[in-house]
Design a protein around this motif. Structure first.
Motif, PDB file in Angstrom:
ATOM      1  N   THR A  10       0.852  -1.190   0.000  1.00 21.24           N
ATOM      2  CA  THR A  10       0.000   0.000   0.000  1.00 21.24           C
ATOM      3  C   THR A  10       0.885   1.235   0.000  1.00 21.24           C
ATOM      4  O   THR A  10       2.083   1.165   0.273  1.00 21.24           O
ATOM      5  CB  THR A  10      -0.935   0.025   1.223  1.00 21.24           C
ATOM      6  N   ALA A  11       0.303   2.389  -0.279  1.00 23.74           N
ATOM      7  CA  ALA A  11       1.096   3.603  -0.497  1.00 23.74           C
ATOM      8  C   ALA A  11       1.838   4.053   0.749  1.00 23.74           C
ATOM      9  O   ALA A  11       2.975   4.509   0.669  1.00 23.74           O
ATOM     10  CB  ALA A  11       0.174   4.720  -0.994  1.00 23.74           C
ATOM     11  N   ARG A  62     -11.154   3.261   2.514  1.00 21.35           N
ATOM     12  CA  ARG A  62     -11.549   4.669   2.604  1.00 21.35           C
ATOM     13  C   ARG A  62     -11.170   5.405   1.327  1.00 21.35           C
ATOM     14  O   ARG A  62     -10.125   5.144   0.728  1.00 21.35           O
ATOM     15  CB  ARG A  62     -10.883   5.337   3.802  1.00 21.35           C
ATOM     16  N   VAL A  63     -12.030   6.338   0.931  1.00 22.13           N
ATOM     17  CA  VAL A  63     -11.777   7.173  -0.245  1.00 22.13           C
ATOM     18  C   VAL A  63     -11.610   8.606   0.233  1.00 22.13           C
ATOM     19  O   VAL A  63     -12.521   9.167   0.846  1.00 22.13           O
ATOM     20  CB  VAL A  63     -12.945   7.081  -1.258  1.00 22.13           C
ATOM     21  N   PHE A 104      -4.643  -9.376   6.503  1.00 20.05           N
ATOM     22  CA  PHE A 104      -3.730  -8.243   6.382  1.00 20.05           C
ATOM     23  C   PHE A 104      -4.498  -6.970   6.025  1.00 20.05           C
ATOM     24  O   PHE A 104      -5.559  -7.010   5.383  1.00 20.05           O
ATOM     25  CB  PHE A 104      -2.670  -8.543   5.323  1.00 20.05           C
ATOM     26  N   ASN A 105      -3.908  -5.857   6.450  1.00 17.06           N
ATOM     27  CA  ASN A 105      -4.551  -4.564   6.244  1.00 17.06           C
ATOM     28  C   ASN A 105      -4.288  -4.058   4.821  1.00 17.06           C
ATOM     29  O   ASN A 105      -3.596  -3.070   4.599  1.00 17.06           O
ATOM     30  CB  ASN A 105      -4.031  -3.561   7.276  1.00 17.06           C
ATOM     31  N   ALA A 106      -4.836  -4.778   3.869  1.00 15.71           N
ATOM     32  CA  ALA A 106      -4.650  -4.418   2.461  1.00 15.71           C
ATOM     33  C   ALA A 106      -5.814  -4.949   1.637  1.00 15.71           C
ATOM     34  O   ALA A 106      -6.301  -6.063   1.888  1.00 15.71           O
ATOM     35  CB  ALA A 106      -3.335  -4.982   1.924  1.00 15.71           C
ATOM     36  N   THR A 107      -6.258  -4.145   0.681  1.00 15.56           N
ATOM     37  CA  THR A 107      -7.321  -4.578  -0.231  1.00 15.56           C
ATOM     38  C   THR A 107      -7.120  -3.856  -1.569  1.00 15.56           C
ATOM     39  O   THR A 107      -6.571  -2.750  -1.617  1.00 15.56           O
ATOM     40  CB  THR A 107      -8.711  -4.264   0.364  1.00 15.56           C
ATOM     41  N   GLN A 157      -5.248   0.407  -7.260  1.00 10.71           N
ATOM     42  CA  GLN A 157      -4.089   0.339  -6.373  1.00 10.71           C
ATOM     43  C   GLN A 157      -4.475  -0.393  -5.083  1.00 10.71           C
ATOM     44  O   GLN A 157      -5.652  -0.508  -4.742  1.00 10.71           O
ATOM     45  CB  GLN A 157      -3.575   1.738  -6.035  1.00 10.71           C
ATOM     46  N   TRP A 158      -3.431  -0.906  -4.405  1.00 13.02           N
ATOM     47  CA  TRP A 158      -3.617  -1.531  -3.102  1.00 13.02           C
ATOM     48  C   TRP A 158      -3.719  -0.438  -2.042  1.00 13.02           C
ATOM     49  O   TRP A 158      -2.928   0.502  -2.030  1.00 13.02           O
ATOM     50  CB  TRP A 158      -2.451  -2.464  -2.769  1.00 13.02           C
TER      51      TRP A 158
END
Length: 899
Positions: A68-69, A123-124, A166-169, A176-177
């Motif tokens: 993630t970023a 979240r966006v 994991f804290n990723a989607t 993007q992840w």
């Protein structure tokens, strides 16, 4: 069960993989990847240690880049979804090593995790937005374990799985992840737990096992409770420690489990453990379990129970809330139907019910036509009574209390000059509502107007209204609704209800119905920002907003002064941020660690209680907390301090009864009862008198057919010493029957009789078998409403943040005259928690909202109701023409639904 635990440490997260081989080969199943996001990352089959570690560090498992970023130092690594089976299932698996049981468990886990995954969000924040977007994908690693933590070096059987998500989607819209949004998943944990249990129970029944539903879960039928308890040593260890520390909250017990673990020892091989476990059983017990496992007589699958389960959910949930999330309804239905329902069919059954549906705060919610009708009748009574009556007294009559402030005087004149059937006085905490009620009492007496003063609680009615406001016959609303003589005495007069915010919609509607019958008027005095009723609805707010009634508002706080008054004034207006800031400037918000906080609070309380006023009397003090658990811990510290100071004398143990606060729907469920529970009848029932007490013995069946006629209590033990302060938890009388013991009333123990009864400070004798007692040093904020002390001490740590709201904080802070000290472990989190609104939606508001639109199923239900009316219209006064006009509309609805 299902527990969801946040993990913010990468190093700790990596240990999930390490624990997979904690025991010898054969005890643990190798970890497996799960989730659509895992497939997108090319993660399939067994968990690779290196890939798992890279994800813990927010690195792509196959590329030299972050996933993630952002990779913040305090980022959430992921969430541990821990699924556990009932002990009887763990035991049978351990003794048989049957892979079918293990796979039934893993199948239920996998199906539930996929359901959780389908609701994953992110979240966006782009383009000025701050919303959640559904992604529907997750990546998790599943590790299945077969044992609990060891006790005395040996673990017990415990089949459970850690699914570390994991804290990723993957956000397909932004390509993007991104970090996941787990908030709603944690909120809906009770639903996912109930769904998991249903799936597991059904899978085991498919294998031929019969299951037995319990109060909170299920067990394999036929496994004796004594054996289950014997193989639950870890649970017993945690419960024993919790009892010593006064901990009752399930989450706190979970934390206690981690704190009481034994160190890892030399593990035994799986086969060795099975031999140890088998040795704990007698030959007869082993043979009995073997017969259960043999399953020569296949278990018969229970009849489908979705209809009964949904009936229960509707009865139970709408007892306490006017509008309920559909997920909460489904959760209750699955819990009630465990073993006889499926998740999908229960959802279909709920969807078929004629509910009024909509959306609120991002959730699908619903109410019932009955609740909407009750609210509308409530509003109609008040609206139709506008301007229909004569003034109650001369508005310009000289006030007996000419020292009342302008707001109090205006409220008195508003009531006396009102021409409405229903009159409302809104007064913040500490504005002197009791004094203006005294003035109203005198005005009514001058005109010989019959009046009855009521409140929801015994303490507020027989305490405040009788003793302070001077209404000699004041009583509870519940008493008024059943006492026809009391109703007759106020015919053509006034029904005054104090603390009206604590009255639910159904109860206030019943008061209005009685008032309509006897031609009485109703005066409601309360504060809608304080605690609402424990039953469904918030009628005081509803009447203010929808009935068009003029409201007299008393705003000048006289209980406190100076900056304390400014703080409570801000809280009373809903400006929680400003109120909290003023308390901080007073240095009344104390941030203290868990090791010392309760002790420091107890010392401050004891010091305050030892202070004297100018008249020589001791000052009054009270501890308030959002939860019973935190209040209980502080009580222990206070009693320890009293004991060390020599202020507690001889101490004895008393059997007491803890109220379970079950709804009628719960009381009609036989699984809610345990041996030793007490049933206290508040109405006569077949074979039982009003006031009778029935203790259930082993094997006794509760009279569930009379569920609305008794309350249920669980046995517990209370240590009581000379000098202790006690609080009555349910009304009764002294041993000689001469004095009433009101719920909420406080007493000080002065001694014991030779027979072991209690003697209070007035010499009243309370029988040792009375039972409805608790220590009176600390109470919940709900129980504190209506009380006033010199100094209030608020215990509000992170343990209680889940129960923290703006209402709760306002009520707690406003109890004191001189000071309100707040003790917490995290000021910043507390500041955020106290801003949480407790503003439930009314059925009326839901029906009027733009989001409300009757579903096709609901309209089809209406059509079927029409068909029934059409078949019987000859027995009604409806014209056939009107019926057929409505039929055309329903036919269009049916065609639309079929399409």
């Amino acid at each position: 069960m299902l527990r969801i635990t946040q993990q913010q440490s990468s190093a700790a997260a990596k240990r999930y993989y390490a624990t997979a081989d904690y025991y010898s080969e054969g005890q643990e199943i190798v970890g497996n990847w799960g989730g659509e996001a895992a497939r997108m990352l090319n993660l399939r089959g067994q968990v690779n240690k290196d890939a798992f570690a890279r994800l813990c560090d927010n690195l792509h498992p196959e590329a030299e880049q972050s996933l993630t970023a952002l990779t913040l130092t305090d980022r959430t690594v992921g969430y541990d979804f821990t699924f556990s089976v009932p002990k009887s299932v763990s035991l049978l698996y351990a003794l048989t090593d049957d892979p079918a049981i293990r796979e039934a468990f893993r199948g239920a886990v996998d199906e539930t995790m996929r359901a959780i995954e389908s609701e994953m969000k992110t979240r966006v924040r782009k383009g000025g937005k701050d919303v959640d977007r559904a992604t529907g994908n997750m990546v998790w690693a599943e590790f299945v374990h077969t044992t609990s933590r060891p006790v005395d070096g040996i673990p017990d059987p415990q089949l459970h799985a850690h699914c570390f998500a994991f804290n990723a989607t993957w956000d397909a819209h932004e390509r993007q992840w991104k970090a996941g949004q787990f908030r709603d998943l944690k909120r809906d944990a009770p639903y996912f737990q109930a769904a998991f249990r249903v799936r597991l129970a059904n899978a085991l029944q498919d294998l031929g096992f019969a299951i037995e539903r319990k109060r909170d879960d299920f067990e394999i039928a036929g496994v004796p409770p004594a054996i289950v308890k014997r193989f639950s040593r870890r649970t017993a260890q945690i419960e024993e420690t919790a009892a010593e520390l006064g901990i009752t909250d399930p989450d706190r017990k979970g934390e206690l489990g981690a704190a009481t673990r034994e160190k890892k020892g030399i593990p035994l091989a799986w086969d060795e453990l099975r031999e140890v476990w088998a040795a704990r059983l007698s030959t007869d017990e082993r043979d009995g379990l073997a017969r259960i496992y043999d399953r020569k007589t296949p278990s018969s699958t229970p009849a489908r129970g979705e209809q009964t389960a949904v009936d229960y959910a509707l009865d139970h949930c709408f007892t306490r809330d006017a509008v309920v999330s559909e997920r909460k309804l489904l959760t209750a239905a699955l819990q009630r139907g465990l073993g006889s329902v499926t998740v999908q069919d229960t959802a279909r059954e709920l969807a078929s019910r004629s509910l009024i549906r909509g959306e609120h705060a991002g959730q699908a919610v619903a109410t019932t036509p009955e609740m909407l009708d009750a609210e509308r009748r409530l509003i109609d009574f008040a609206r139709q009574g506008r301007g229909r009556c004569r003034p109650l007294a001369e508005v310009d009559r000289p006030l007996v209390r000419d020292w009342l402030n302008d707001g109090q005087k205006a409220a008195v004149r508003h009531v006396l000059g009102s021409r409405d059937r229903v009159t409302i006085v809104r007064g913040a905490a500490g504005t002197g509502k009791t004094k203006l009620e005294e003035e109203l009492r005198d005005a009514f007496r001058e005109t010989d107007l019959p009046v009855v003063a009521l409140a929801q609680s015994a303490d507020a009615s027989r305490g405040v209204l009788r003793d302070e406001a001077g209404f000699q016959d004041a009583d509870t609303v519940a008493r008024f609704l059943v006492d026809t003589q009391m109703q007759k005495r106020v015919r053509g007069g006034v029904v005054l209800i104090d603390e009206a915010s604590q009255l639910g919609t159904r109860d206030l509607l019943r008061v209005f119905d009685v008032a309509d019958t006897i031609g009485a008027r109703v005066i409601l005095v309360g504060d809608r920002r304080q605690h609402r009723a424990v039953t469904a609805g918030e009628p005081l707010a509803l009447l203010e907003e929808k009935a068009g009634l003029p409201v007299a508002e008393v705003t000048d706080i006289i209980r406190q002064w100076g900056d304390y008054a400014k703080a409570t004034t801000a809280l009373s207006r809903g400006d929680i941020v400003a109120g909290f800031a003023k308390l901080e400037r007073l240095k009344w918000v104390k941030e203290i660690s868990d090791d010392d906080r309760d002790r420091v609070l107890a010392e401050a309380y004891l010091a305050a209680a030892a202070e004297r006023k100018a008249n020589g009397e001791f000052k009054t003090a009270l501890v308030v907390s959002p939860t019973h658990a935190e209040a209980g811990r502080v009580t222990q510290e206070i009693r320890s301090g009293l004991r060390e100071a020599g202020r507690l004398g001889e101490e004895r143990a008393f059997a007491t009864w803890q109220p379970l606060h079950l709804t009628d729907a719960q009381k009609a469920d036989p699984t809610q009862y345990a041996s030793g529970d007490l049933l206290r009848f508040h109405k006569a029932a077949p074979g039982h008198r009003n006031g009778e007490r029935l203790v259930l013995a082993e094997g006794d069946a509760a009279p569930v057919e009379a569920a609305d006629r008794f309350e249920v209590y669980h046995p517990t033990t209370l240590s009581i010493a000379v000098g202790d302060q006690l609080r009555v938890t349910a009304g009764g009388k002294t041993k000689d029957g001469k004095h009433r013991l009101d719920t909420g009333a406080a007493y000080t123990v002065k001694g014991f009789t030779p027979q072991g009864d209690l003697i209070d400070q007035r010499g009243w004798v309370i029988g040792r078998d009375f039972g409805y007692l608790a220590h009176g040093y600390a109470v919940t904020s709900h129980a504190s409403q209506g009380r006033t002390v010199d100094k209030v001490f608020i215990a509000q740590s992170g343990e209680s943040f889940a129960a923290t709201t703006a209402r709760q904080f306002y009520v707690s802070v406003s109890r004191g005259r001189e000071q309100a000290l707040i003790f917490t472990d995290d000021k910043d989190r507390l500041r955020s928690a106290v801003q949480r609104a407790d503003a439930p939606l009314s059925a009326t508001a839901l029906a009027e909202s733009k989001s409300h639109r009757p579903s096709f199923r609901q309209r089809l239900h209406d059509h079927l109701a029409f068909v029934r009316r059409l078949a019987t219209f000859k027995r009604t006064h409806e014209s056939p023409e009107r019926v057929f006009q409505q039929e055309k509309s329903h036919q269009r609805t049916e065609r639309e639904y079929e399409r």
